[in-house]
Design a protein around this motif. Sequence first.
Motif, PDB file in Angstrom:
ATOM      1  N   ILE A 538      32.545  17.248  29.573  1.00 39.29           N
ATOM      2  CA  ILE A 538      33.163  17.536  30.873  1.00 39.29           C
ATOM      3  C   ILE A 538      33.069  19.040  31.103  1.00 39.29           C
ATOM      4  N   LEU A 539      32.325  19.441  32.134  1.00 43.42           N
ATOM      5  CA  LEU A 539      32.224  20.844  32.513  1.00 43.42           C
ATOM      6  C   LEU A 539      33.173  21.095  33.683  1.00 43.42           C
ATOM      7  N   THR A 540      34.139  21.956  33.467  1.00 40.83           N
ATOM      8  CA  THR A 540      35.152  22.248  34.488  1.00 40.83           C
ATOM      9  C   THR A 540      34.914  23.629  35.076  1.00 40.83           C
ATOM     10  N   PHE A 541      34.863  23.697  36.411  1.00 41.33           N
ATOM     11  CA  PHE A 541      34.656  24.954  37.125  1.00 41.33           C
ATOM     12  C   PHE A 541      35.938  25.344  37.854  1.00 41.33           C
ATOM     13  N   THR A 542      36.135  26.642  38.030  1.00 44.14           N
ATOM     14  CA  THR A 542      37.327  27.129  38.742  1.00 44.14           C
ATOM     15  C   THR A 542      36.965  28.316  39.617  1.00 44.14           C
ATOM     16  N   ASN A 543      37.736  28.495  40.680  1.00 44.38           N
ATOM     17  CA  ASN A 543      37.605  29.705  41.510  1.00 44.38           C
ATOM     18  C   ASN A 543      38.858  30.572  41.405  1.00 44.38           C
ATOM     19  N   GLN A 544      39.678  30.279  40.397  1.00 44.40           N
ATOM     20  CA  GLN A 544      40.883  31.076  40.154  1.00 44.40           C
ATOM     21  C   GLN A 544      40.575  32.104  39.057  1.00 44.40           C
ATOM     22  N   SER A 545      39.979  33.202  39.432  1.00 44.29           N
ATOM     23  CA  SER A 545      39.561  34.203  38.455  1.00 44.29           C
ATOM     24  C   SER A 545      40.727  35.086  38.034  1.00 44.29           C
ATOM     25  N   THR A 546      40.613  35.646  36.826  1.00 44.60           N
ATOM     26  CA  THR A 546      41.636  36.563  36.308  1.00 44.60           C
ATOM     27  C   THR A 546      41.091  37.991  36.308  1.00 44.60           C
ATOM     28  N   GLU A 547      42.020  38.945  36.213  1.00 47.02           N
ATOM     29  CA  GLU A 547      41.621  40.353  36.119  1.00 47.02           C
ATOM     30  C   GLU A 547      42.674  41.117  35.325  1.00 47.02           C
ATOM     31  N   LEU A 548      42.222  41.921  34.381  1.00 43.36           N
ATOM     32  CA  LEU A 548      43.083  42.817  33.619  1.00 43.36           C
ATOM     33  C   LEU A 548      42.586  44.235  33.871  1.00 43.36           C
ATOM     34  N   SER A 549      43.425  45.066  34.479  1.00 40.82           N
ATOM     35  CA  SER A 549      43.014  46.424  34.820  1.00 40.82           C
ATOM     36  C   SER A 549      44.095  47.411  34.413  1.00 40.82           C
ATOM     37  N   GLY A 550      43.742  48.676  34.420  1.00 39.26           N
ATOM     38  CA  GLY A 550      44.696  49.715  34.068  1.00 39.26           C
ATOM     39  C   GLY A 550      44.025  51.058  33.939  1.00 39.26           C
ATOM     40  N   THR A 551      44.760  52.016  33.386  1.00 39.01           N
ATOM     41  CA  THR A 551      44.265  53.376  33.189  1.00 39.01           C
ATOM     42  C   THR A 551      44.512  53.798  31.754  1.00 39.01           C
ATOM     43  N   LEU A 552      43.504  54.396  31.135  1.00 34.66           N
ATOM     44  CA  LEU A 552      43.640  54.959  29.796  1.00 34.66           C
ATOM     45  C   LEU A 552      44.126  56.400  29.929  1.00 34.66           C
ATOM     46  N   GLN A 553      45.227  56.717  29.256  1.00 36.56           N
ATOM     47  CA  GLN A 553      45.870  58.020  29.420  1.00 36.56           C
ATOM     48  C   GLN A 553      46.116  58.669  28.063  1.00 36.56           C
ATOM     49  N   ASP A 554      46.258  60.031  28.092  1.00 36.51           N
ATOM     50  CA  ASP A 554      46.703  60.727  26.889  1.00 36.51           C
ATOM     51  C   ASP A 554      48.226  60.798  26.893  1.00 36.51           C
ATOM     52  N   GLN A 555      48.816  61.527  25.942  1.00 38.72           N
ATOM     53  CA  GLN A 555      50.265  61.572  25.816  1.00 38.72           C
ATOM     54  C   GLN A 555      50.949  62.229  27.014  1.00 38.72           C
ATOM     55  N   SER A 556      50.218  63.076  27.730  1.00 38.10           N
ATOM     56  CA  SER A 556      50.802  63.734  28.900  1.00 38.10           C
ATOM     57  C   SER A 556      50.623  62.926  30.174  1.00 38.10           C
ATOM     58  N   GLY A 557      49.947  61.774  30.072  1.00 33.68           N
ATOM     59  CA  GLY A 557      49.734  60.929  31.241  1.00 33.68           C
ATOM     60  C   GLY A 557      48.448  61.219  31.986  1.00 33.68           C
ATOM     61  N   LYS A 558      47.621  62.139  31.469  1.00 36.94           N
ATOM     62  CA  LYS A 558      46.346  62.446  32.124  1.00 36.94           C
ATOM     63  C   LYS A 558      45.307  61.392  31.734  1.00 36.94           C
ATOM     64  N   PRO A 559      44.381  61.088  32.658  1.00 41.73           N
ATOM     65  CA  PRO A 559      43.375  60.063  32.352  1.00 41.73           C
ATOM     66  C   PRO A 559      42.434  60.500  31.229  1.00 41.73           C
ATOM     67  N   VAL A 560      42.032  59.541  30.402  1.00 40.92           N
ATOM     68  CA  VAL A 560      41.111  59.757  29.289  1.00 40.92           C
ATOM     69  C   VAL A 560      39.964  58.766  29.440  1.00 40.92           C
ATOM     70  N   ALA A 561      38.742  59.234  29.157  1.00 43.07           N
ATOM     71  CA  ALA A 561      37.597  58.347  29.351  1.00 43.07           C
ATOM     72  C   ALA A 561      36.703  58.209  28.137  1.00 43.07           C
ATOM     73  N   ASP A 562      36.899  59.025  27.115  1.00 44.56           N
ATOM     74  CA  ASP A 562      35.924  59.133  26.041  1.00 44.56           C
ATOM     75  C   ASP A 562      36.114  58.100  24.932  1.00 44.56           C
ATOM     76  N   TYR A 563      36.544  56.909  25.269  1.00 47.40           N
ATOM     77  CA  TYR A 563      36.752  55.849  24.286  1.00 47.40           C
ATOM     78  C   TYR A 563      36.279  54.527  24.871  1.00 47.40           C
ATOM     79  N   THR A 564      36.261  53.506  24.053  1.00 45.43           N
ATOM     80  CA  THR A 564      35.895  52.161  24.498  1.00 45.43           C
ATOM     81  C   THR A 564      37.125  51.272  24.429  1.00 45.43           C
ATOM     82  N   ILE A 565      37.453  50.615  25.546  1.00 42.16           N
ATOM     83  CA  ILE A 565      38.577  49.685  25.594  1.00 42.16           C
ATOM     84  C   ILE A 565      38.080  48.310  25.166  1.00 42.16           C
TER      85      ILE A 565
END
Length: 648
Positions: A538-565
Amino acid sequence: MRIRPLLVAVPVLTIAFSAGVVLIGQERLTPQLPAPVTPRDARDAGEARPGTGLLSGTLVAADSGRPVRRASVTLAGAEIGVRRTAMTDEMGRFSFDQLPAGAFTLSANRQGYLDVAFGQRTPGSGRPGTPIQLAAGQRLENVSMRMPRTGILTGAITDEFGDPAMGIQVQAWRWVKRSGERLLQSAGMGTTDDRGIYRIAGLLPGEYIVGTGARDTSETMLVESMKLREFAEVRATLSGMVIVDGKPTVDPYTVSAISGAPKVGYASVYYPGTLQSSSATSVTLGISEERSSVDLQLQAVPLVRVSGSVVGPDGALPPGGEVRLIESGSVLPAARAYSSPIRGDGTFLINGVPPGQYMLVARTNPRVMMRVVQPDGATSIEGKGYEWEVEMSPARRFSAYGVQTQPSGAAPEALWGQTDIGVDGRPISNVVLSLQRGFDVSGTFAFDGAPPQPPDLSRIRVQLAPASTTGIDAGLPTPASIYNGGRFTLRGVTPGRYRLNASGLPAGWVLKSANFGGRDVLDTMLEVRPGDELAGGILTFTNQSTELSGTLQDQSGKPVADYTIVVFSSDRRFWTPLSRRIQAMRPSTDGRFSFRNLPAGDYRLIAVVDPEPGEWFDPAFLDQLVGATMPLTIGDGERKVQDVRIAK
């Protein structure tokens, strides 16, 4: 397993470190250079959104700091629609103008240098860089990237007497991670000169297996010693004769069989001197390193032929196909296997086989007649309908714009067979491989979602792809697909492990599950074995997609980009190659990240330092991360926002 350096990521809520997890600093290859003037840029064909932004910079050699001239620099981003390329000038400068606001990736390549990407920690690693976030009208200048040179492996090859061996091909295979599996990938090849020296250039940093190919030492002697008169004598008796540049050549194995000459040759040998690829020692190559003294001594062994016949069910001749002889326990790609086509009379012949343990595998590759028909309401250039038939192999694809392909007549029958054999230096003949019929994998479609209406069933296509590109699974014929209303049938599936996928879905719809015998094979593999019941999927299809989003920050709350989530399922059962419950990405320069279409369930989230591509599918790697991750749950159709803060 070698432990990678990690950096723990925690949410805004404080989470303690796991013991033994440390951050090891790495030097960036991005020196600051004076702002360049704007050179000419070259663009790929295609539409681009106009803008007023500018991104320019310089490429320099990592070892000397000299400009890298005539390098190709590529800028890519959804906002510009297509990739744009620029060639560096005599000062190593590049520039892209008329850019809209958005996130862009920047990369560069040139022969003799490692490919680099902006923000990439290890050049040439294939790891993603950091997307550059450009505001409307922003002029980002002085972007600097350093390009290290490629590495080199070199050494000497001697024969069994210690003399230099000339004209020997030497190959290097690099260990890579693909979907969590560690496997070898062909990386380069060199040929020895009159001193027996080889040199393989253009190599990426990493671990390598180095080896030679098998070679018949009697080949040159036999062919070169034959006079024209002798060629004429064998011409009447040999079917292996071909004409190249007006000169006759002969299969040396056939000649040696008639002349009685010994079939002796050099077996493949792997550094530091083993005949088994699985026993080879890896050679580690650093960035821009030239590694010398990777020496090998050839070993003379009998090279024999393995021959026999392939018999289909009820004694019928098989409908073509291939026989492969695969070294048992080999770590090399399947392309290194010995092979022979199945001839019209069902026989096969494999030459030049050194002693060893092998598996003999036969798979048929029947031809398929496809009927190509005009879709409803479409017209050809002449304004007329069209319909024709084309013969194709299941391993190939046929496509044409605006037309549909449908099976014509009965689906072909795929056959398979295999057996173990040992080669001890004596020819093996009269091997009989009895083929068996493949199996059917079938089922129905189901839909789980809100309006709009479910997709058009006639456009959905179900595919099975071999789970591995090496070993016995590699090269399995593509099963023939038949669709009848809400049912699908994949016929002629041979034993093996497969990944299941579906295409032809409209935007917004995804495959949610593929249930066979109470097990969702989208999260594992579909393993086809004799006696299994695979008719009630049984192959089940859906159009109810999920999304997980956010911002990577340092301790001061500034954005950080030099890593892999990395986000992965809390359930270890789903830690499998290419699992849809494991995803990883680099955040953009503003620290933002987003994961889509994760199945509902419990997950763990973490930021890591420069993992190898696909390493996040490795259970041993994930085991190192669990204690320092942040737990979270995603529901059906949920769009969750979760910021992550780096703890140092």
